[in-house]
Design an enzyme around this catalytic site. Structure first.
Site, PDB file in Angstrom:
ATOM      1  N   ARG A  13      12.913   5.120  27.406  1.00 42.83           N
ATOM      2  CA  ARG A  13      13.846   6.406  27.962  1.00 42.83           C
ATOM      3  C   ARG A  13      13.395   7.647  27.302  1.00 42.83           C
ATOM      4  O   ARG A  13      12.992   7.584  26.130  1.00 42.83           O
ATOM      5  CB  ARG A  13      15.150   6.232  27.920  1.00 42.83           C
ATOM      6  CG  ARG A  13      15.828   4.975  28.757  1.00 42.83           C
ATOM      7  CD  ARG A  13      15.735   5.792  30.393  1.00 42.83           C
ATOM      8  NE  ARG A  13      16.243   4.591  31.388  1.00 42.83           N
ATOM      9  CZ  ARG A  13      15.716   3.783  31.842  1.00 42.83           C
ATOM     10  NH1 ARG A  13      13.803   3.791  31.648  1.00 42.83           N
ATOM     11  NH2 ARG A  13      16.100   3.127  32.588  1.00 42.83           N
ATOM     12  N   HIS A  56       6.906   7.589  35.101  1.00 42.68           N
ATOM     13  CA  HIS A  56       8.051   6.211  35.019  1.00 42.68           C
ATOM     14  C   HIS A  56       7.509   5.402  36.149  1.00 42.68           C
ATOM     15  O   HIS A  56       8.048   4.946  37.065  1.00 42.68           O
ATOM     16  CB  HIS A  56       9.215   6.771  35.517  1.00 42.68           C
ATOM     17  CG  HIS A  56      10.538   5.837  35.240  1.00 42.68           C
ATOM     18  ND1 HIS A  56      11.463   6.327  34.671  1.00 42.68           N
ATOM     19  CD2 HIS A  56      10.374   4.779  35.108  1.00 42.68           C
ATOM     20  CE1 HIS A  56      12.444   5.410  34.367  1.00 42.68           C
ATOM     21  NE2 HIS A  56      11.575   4.331  34.511  1.00 42.68           N
TER      22      HIS A  56
END
Ligand code: NDP
Ligand code: OXD
Length: 308
Positions: free
Chosen positions: A223, A271
């Site tokens: 993250r 991502h």
């Protein structure tokens, strides 16, 4: 009884079809056009607008459409009594292992530099690191970290790993939560595969970077909030870190004006380290929906106290 799909910025009709393909009798609603909010018992969510769950008084479980659950735990419209589950799937694990192996090979073999040289028509050789020369440290030895470590070991790399609890994994030197310094000592390539919790938020910061061995590299596929961005820039500018591969960011898409875009020493991917397969996820979601309705234990439920 119904199953709600709460995902923003994506057409979820195909995912709904995957669910109906498994069981055509499931009543599936797609946010925001929910006809019967009081019938929603199970929701699957990704990038959902915070606070929407207060509209579903009979909600009993929410599944993340991905592996991470930080977006659910940070939404206080999900009552404490509601179960939270996540996707744990072979293809998700396999893709992440491939991503980490690819990133490591690219760093060892200077791939990024050669791509840039080609763009300029420039011929120059650089030293490639041998596998025995550097050590890779994996932060997080859960579903993804353990498999990534094993993929690297199978490919001949030196690997060590760090988790909250002590682990025993063949071929891997492992360190537990209070042995972070020992884990970092001798590690050159740091791979972050931790969940985002109050303990791991901001963990990738300057004091940690200083403990890495030289040459040092960073791969963050967990993250964006794990990383203190200004510390990375400082570490890259001062040579503490040679190169960083970043797949995740606090704000996604990464804003066009962000300082990371124009840095030669940062590789950015959007991502995509590991992408949920709709078919695989639908199978898991349907299984958990049925378990919920029959009062059975849910698969891949997270421990809210631990935060993952
Ligand atoms: P898991 O929950 O299976 O594993 C988490 C690991 O982190 C465990 O080994 C755990 O230790 C360790 N850990 C947690 N807290 C700490 C701590 N404070 N100190 C040390 N170790 C800690 O998660 P996954 O492997 O499935 O996924 C990891 C993360 O990857 C997800 O949360 C998500 O954010 C990210 N992700 C990113 C994707 C992408 O495309 N970029 C795709 C999928 C996931 P222990 O084993 O002792 O409990
Ligand atoms: C995630 C995922 O958790 O994409 O990041 O699964």
């Amino acid at each position: 009884m119904s199953l709600l799909i709460a995902v923003q910025h994506r057409d979820m009709t195909k995912f709904k079809d995957e669910i109906l393909h498994i069981d055509k009798n499931i009543d599936v609603e797609i946010w925001p056009n929910v006809k019967h909010p009081d019938r929603v018992q199970f929701a699957v969510a990704w990038d959902h607008p915070k606070q929407i769950f207060q509209n579903y008084p009979n909600l009993k479980a929410v599944s993340s459409l991905g592996a991470g659950v930080d977006h659910l735990l940070s939404d206080n419209s999900i009552p404490e009594t509601v179960h939270i589950t996540r996707v744990v799937a072979p293809s998700l694990t396999d893709q992440m292992s491939d991503f980490v192996l690819t990133a490591v090979l690219n760093l060892f073999r200077n791939t990024e530099r050669y791509v840039k040289q080609q763009q300029k028509g420039h011929w120059e050789k650089h030293k490639a690191y041998s596998k025995s020369e550097l050590t890779i440290g994996i932060m997080g030895l859960g579903e993804l970290g353990k498999a990534a470590a094993q993929r690297l070991i199978a490919n001949g790399f030196n690997v060590k790993g760090w988790a909250r609890t002590q682990k025993s994994i063949a071929g891997l030197a492992t360190y537990s939560n209070n042995e972070l310094t020992e884990f970092l000592n001798g590690a050159n390539v740091l791979v972050c595969l931790l969940p985002l919790t109050s303990e791991t938020d901001g963990i990738l910061e300057i004091d940690l970077f200083k403990k890495l061995s030289q040459p040092a590299f960073l791969i963050n596929a967990a993250r964006g909030e794990h990383l203190v961005e200004e510390d990375l820039i400082y570490a890259l500018d001062t040579g503490l870190i040679n190169h960083a591969v970043l797949d995740v960011f606090p704000k996604e898409p990464l804003p066009e004006s962000h300082a990371f875009w124009n840095r030669d020493k940062i590789t950015i991917t959007p991502h995509i380290a590991s992408v949920t397969d709709p078919k695989e996820a639908a199978t898991l979601i349907v299984e958990n929906y049925k378990r919920l309705l029959s009062g059975m234990e849910l698969l891949n439920a997270i421990d809210k106290k631990k935060g993952y």
